[in-house]
Design a protein around this motif. Structure first.
Motif, PDB file in Angstrom:
ATOM      1  N   THR A 419      47.679  42.985  44.429  1.00 36.80           N
ATOM      2  CA  THR A 419      46.832  42.963  43.239  1.00 36.80           C
ATOM      3  C   THR A 419      46.269  41.560  43.017  1.00 36.80           C
ATOM      4  O   THR A 419      46.651  40.601  43.687  1.00 36.80           O
ATOM      5  CB  THR A 419      47.625  43.390  41.992  1.00 36.80           C
ATOM      6  N   ARG A 420      45.389  41.477  42.054  1.00 41.53           N
ATOM      7  CA  ARG A 420      44.723  40.204  41.791  1.00 41.53           C
ATOM      8  C   ARG A 420      45.713  39.092  41.438  1.00 41.53           C
ATOM      9  O   ARG A 420      45.482  37.911  41.738  1.00 41.53           O
ATOM     10  CB  ARG A 420      43.740  40.403  40.636  1.00 41.53           C
ATOM     11  N   ASP A 421      46.857  39.468  40.820  1.00 45.95           N
ATOM     12  CA  ASP A 421      47.850  38.461  40.445  1.00 45.95           C
ATOM     13  C   ASP A 421      49.032  38.427  41.417  1.00 45.95           C
ATOM     14  O   ASP A 421      50.112  37.946  41.083  1.00 45.95           O
ATOM     15  CB  ASP A 421      48.340  38.683  39.014  1.00 45.95           C
ATOM     16  N   GLY A 422      48.813  38.951  42.639  1.00 43.47           N
ATOM     17  CA  GLY A 422      49.776  38.752  43.713  1.00 43.47           C
ATOM     18  C   GLY A 422      50.915  39.747  43.806  1.00 43.47           C
ATOM     19  O   GLY A 422      51.888  39.512  44.532  1.00 43.47           O
ATOM     20  N   GLU A 423      50.838  40.906  43.133  1.00 42.42           N
ATOM     21  CA  GLU A 423      51.910  41.900  43.226  1.00 42.42           C
ATOM     22  C   GLU A 423      51.548  42.942  44.296  1.00 42.42           C
ATOM     23  O   GLU A 423      50.445  43.494  44.295  1.00 42.42           O
ATOM     24  CB  GLU A 423      52.133  42.571  41.870  1.00 42.42           C
ATOM     25  N   ASN A 698      44.590  42.732  37.549  1.00 44.59           N
ATOM     26  CA  ASN A 698      45.664  41.799  37.201  1.00 44.59           C
ATOM     27  C   ASN A 698      46.737  42.621  36.497  1.00 44.59           C
ATOM     28  O   ASN A 698      46.588  42.988  35.328  1.00 44.59           O
ATOM     29  CB  ASN A 698      45.141  40.688  36.287  1.00 44.59           C
ATOM     30  N   ALA A 700      49.782  42.002  35.461  1.00 43.09           N
ATOM     31  CA  ALA A 700      50.488  41.427  34.313  1.00 43.09           C
ATOM     32  C   ALA A 700      49.698  41.645  33.031  1.00 43.09           C
ATOM     33  O   ALA A 700      50.257  42.022  31.982  1.00 43.09           O
ATOM     34  CB  ALA A 700      50.740  39.938  34.555  1.00 43.09           C
ATOM     35  N   GLU A 701      48.384  41.424  33.101  1.00 50.01           N
ATOM     36  CA  GLU A 701      47.548  41.629  31.915  1.00 50.01           C
ATOM     37  C   GLU A 701      47.499  43.108  31.521  1.00 50.01           C
ATOM     38  O   GLU A 701      47.588  43.456  30.337  1.00 50.01           O
ATOM     39  CB  GLU A 701      46.139  41.101  32.177  1.00 50.01           C
ATOM     40  N   HIS A 730      37.152  44.082  32.877  1.00 52.05           N
ATOM     41  CA  HIS A 730      37.459  43.223  34.020  1.00 52.05           C
ATOM     42  C   HIS A 730      36.705  43.638  35.282  1.00 52.05           C
ATOM     43  O   HIS A 730      37.068  43.226  36.386  1.00 52.05           O
ATOM     44  CB  HIS A 730      38.972  43.231  34.283  1.00 52.05           C
TER      45      HIS A 730
END
Length: 735
Positions: A419-423, A698, A700-701, A730
């Motif tokens: 994902t965009r936040d690295g997951e 993202n 987390a968001e 987004h």
């Protein structure tokens, strides 16, 4: 001769031959109105002026029921309606028959007399025979410009029908009727005895053909199962059917026309029957009648495949999974059914083959002719038959757009699933047939998250032998290479009825009945055979077996005990074994939501079957079109339940995945990943769109947004607008 003159002459001749004071022909218009097209005896000024709706008056009743009415005192019938412009009040006796073609009502033919009399069976038969001729006149389009109101009668007009989208995609092509109507052009015979001899010879040939099918080892000729062939044989020897055919010939029809007449009469009378067993028998009768017509007309069934257009769209009332597989995949562009549900066997197979399907399109078979242009929209559920040029152009552009999008998705195949936040997330595909396997690499799937072993049973004519099962499983494992495969043990029962499984009971509520692991544990021989085939096929590799419809932890222990005995048996006789055995469970029954920690301790992995879990949680039959779309899976209660499963899996260190329709939709896949379910299994076609959405998210968001929403009882239950708003904000692709 002009069409109106020809129709006027026909009604005059009928009146003379039947000594009737009135003969009238009503034609059904495209707007559902029966218009008086010709008459002798009634007021001639009423022609093209008098009109009745379907179900209105005696004529409307005949048209809506597709059955004759023979009345000595017509005015005493409750449906009688007086039409002052016709001048028919002096006539008492009434005989009306539907004008039928391919089981479809095109109008009504009526004779009347002033005297009170009941018309004889031979007169009814004669009027029905003439009605066939008028039916062909209507179908040829010769009467289309005669309507006073200018309403079209032309059967070649563009038609848009709405059904239910059952498998995604758009197909443009040409109609191939699964039960094609044989066009009979020679209606009247010159020698009845010669025609009866032709019929007898064709029946004899047909019976020999059926006997030959039944004598072969592989009886699924043209896709029919053995019990269907036994039904065919029963019909082919039915004396009542033969007698009706011979009576029609003696009344002046050719052998071919007699078959069409009896077939059309039967189909029209059965059209209102809702009993699924009786409707299935009608389909058997239809197919048998078509085979007899081919025998009479000398058509070689074997050459049918060679005649298929390259852009075939199959149109059928209903069909079996095996019958669809009889069509060469390279020709298929879509499937349209008058019946059909998301869980129909043929729909499951079509979806696996990547073919768009629209079901519950009432009357589409009667409206269609072979080679008609047609568009199947497996997204909206619309079917456009003989579309207008602008509609066809718009859909051609849609197809080009989808092709461009598919290329974009193919370009994502080798990108890391992060994902965009690295997951990290993991996308697998669902499968069930060998034809699915090329899509494993094409789609970029990391493995097969659900292999439906029951499909092999559903397309076979008898229980597949152990050797056949082992061969299939080995082929799947070899085709997957290093990628993992999860085999779901046999999931039959409920809606997945095997025609050769005689011991299956009739159940009032099969979805909650004797199915899946319940059936396997009650028939351990069947389960042992499958497990032995899987163990042998997986020698030298890891084997993952998933148990469906688990309700109680004890069922897992019983299944594990049977599997362990098979391992010991194979080991004792020197067979190769898997390097490691993983046993998992499908979480589909809500009871397990209250025993999650015990479940996680009893298995090596868990897969949520979101389709069944949702329908059981909401008491919603997903096969019922009235309520299937009533509740939204992306709802606060369902997401709370799924989140509790994800938390239990994380707490116990157990691998968790989800397979079902939720996994294959970008918005719901985003929500699942946000609540902790990042291993998803879906159709191969869904992997690209889901991956594109997750790459841009993202988590987390999104997790913060969803956690707030599902804990907030003050907002709407449906979470879909919340997730869509996040995606729009987004720039996350989800359509």
């Amino acid at each position: 001769m002009e069409p109106q003159e020809r129709l006027d002459r026909i009604v005059r001749q009928i009146a003379q031959n039947m000594v009737a004071e009135v003969c009238s022909a009503y034609v059904l218009r495209a707007d559902g109105v029966l218009e008086l097209y010709a008459t002798v005896g009634l007021n001639p000024m009423a022609v093209h002026q008098t009109a009745l709706r379907l179900g209105q008056g005696l004529v409307g009743t005949i048209a809506s029921s597709a059955r004759p009415l023979n009345l000595a005192e017509a005015q005493k019938h409750p449906a009688f309606q007086y039409l002052p412009e016709t001048g028919e009040e002096v006539y008492n006796s009434f005989l009306g028959v539907p004008i039928l073609r391919a089981g479809r009502t095109l109008g009504v033919l009526v004779v009347q007399n002033e005297a009170h009399r009941a018309y004889g069976e031979d007169e009814v038969e004669a009027l029905e025979t003439v009605a066939m001729v008028i039916g062909e006149l209507i179908a040829a389009g010769e009467l289309k410009r005669l309507s006073h109101d200018g309403v079209e009668l032309d059967l070649n007009r563009p038609v848009t029908s709405s059904g239910r989208a059952l498998a995604e995609g758009i197909g443009l092509g040409h109609v191939v009727l699964h039960e094609p109507r044989i066009v009979v052009t020679d209606l009247f015979n010159e020698d009845s005895e010669a025609e009866i001899e032709r019929l007898a010879a064709a029946l004899s040939s047909l019976r020999l053909t059926i006997d030959d099918m039944l004598s072969r080892r592989e009886v699924a000729f043209e896709g029919e199962h053995r019990d269907v062939l036994e039904t065919y044989r029963m019909f082919a020897h039915d004396k009542g059917w033969v007698r009706r055919l011979e009576e029609a010939i003696r009344n002046g029809l050719t052998a071919e026309a007699s078959v069409e007449k009896v077939q059309s009469d039967m189909r029209a009378r059965m059209s209102a029957v809702n009993d699924p067993y009786l409707r299935e028998r009608m389909n058997d009768f239809d197919d048998l009648a078509n085979r007899l017509l081919r025998e009479l007309m000398g058509e070689d069934i074997a050459t049918r495949e060679e005649k298929l257009p390259s852009d075939t769209i199959v149109v059928a009332r209903t069909m079996g999974a095996a019958e669809l597989l009889d069509y060469p995949r390279k020709n298929l562009r879509g499937l349209v059914l008058e019946d059909g549900a998301p869980t129909s066997h043929v729909v499951i197979v079509a979806r696996a083959m990547g073919i768009p399907v629209v079901g519950q399109v009432k009357g589409i078979v009667a409206l269609s002719e072979n080679a008609d242009p047609i568009i199947v929209d497996g997204l909206s559920g619309d079917v456009h038959l003989r579309p207008q040029p602008d509609v066809e152009a718009a859909y051609a552009e849609k197809v080009r757009f989808r092709a461009r999008r598919q290329q974009e998705y193919r370009d994502l195949r080798d990108k890391p699933s992060v994902t965009r936040d690295g997951e990290a997330f993991h996308l697998h595909m669902n499968a069930g047939l060998l034809v699915d396997l090329p899509q494993l690499d094409e789609s970029g799937a990391e493995g097969i998250g659900l292999f439906r072993t029951e499909l092999q049973f559903m397309v076979a004519d008898t229980f597949p032998r152990a050797e056949a099962q082992e061969s299939l499983y080995r082929s799947v494992i070899e085709a997957a290479g290093p990628k993992p495969v999860i085999f779901r043990s046999l999931d039959i029962g409920g809606d997945k009825v095997l025609p050769y499984f005689r011991s299956a009971p009739h159940e009032e509520n099969p979805a909650l009945g004797w199915r899946a692991i319940r059936l396997s544990l009650d028939r351990p021989g069947l389960f042992r055979t499958q497990m032995r085939a899987l163990l042998k096929a997986s020698a030298g590799r890891e084997l993952r077996v998933m148990l469906p419809m688990v309700t109680d932890i004890g069922e897992i222990e019983q299944a594990r005990s049977i599997i362990n005995r098979e391992v010991q048996h194979l080991s004792r006789f020197g067979h190769g074994l898997p390097t490691r055995l993983h046993i998992g469970a499908m979480l589909e029954v809500p009871a397990l939501l209250f025993d999650l920690d015990a479940l996680m301790k009893a298995v090596d992995f868990v897969s949520i079957g979101s389709n069944d879990l949702f329908q059981f949680l909401t008491a919603t039959d997903r096969g019922n079109p009235q309520i299937a779309a009533r509740f939204e899976p992306l709802s606060r209660p369902f997401l709370r339940a799924l989140k509790s499963v994800a938390e239990a899996a994380a707490r116990n260190g157990v691998s968790l995945s989800l397979c079902g329709e939720l996994a294959g939709k970008p918005l719901s896949a985003m929500a699942l990943a946000a609540i902790g379910i990042r291993d998803l299994s879906m159709s191969a076609a869904s992997i690209g769109p889901v991956k594109a959405a997750l790459l841009a998210t993202n988590l987390a968001e999104l997790r913060a947004v969803i956690d707030t929403a599902i804990e907030n009882d003050g907002i709407a239950t449906d979470m879909q607008p919340v997730i869509r708003e996040f995606a729009d904000k987004h720039d996350i692709p989800y359509n």
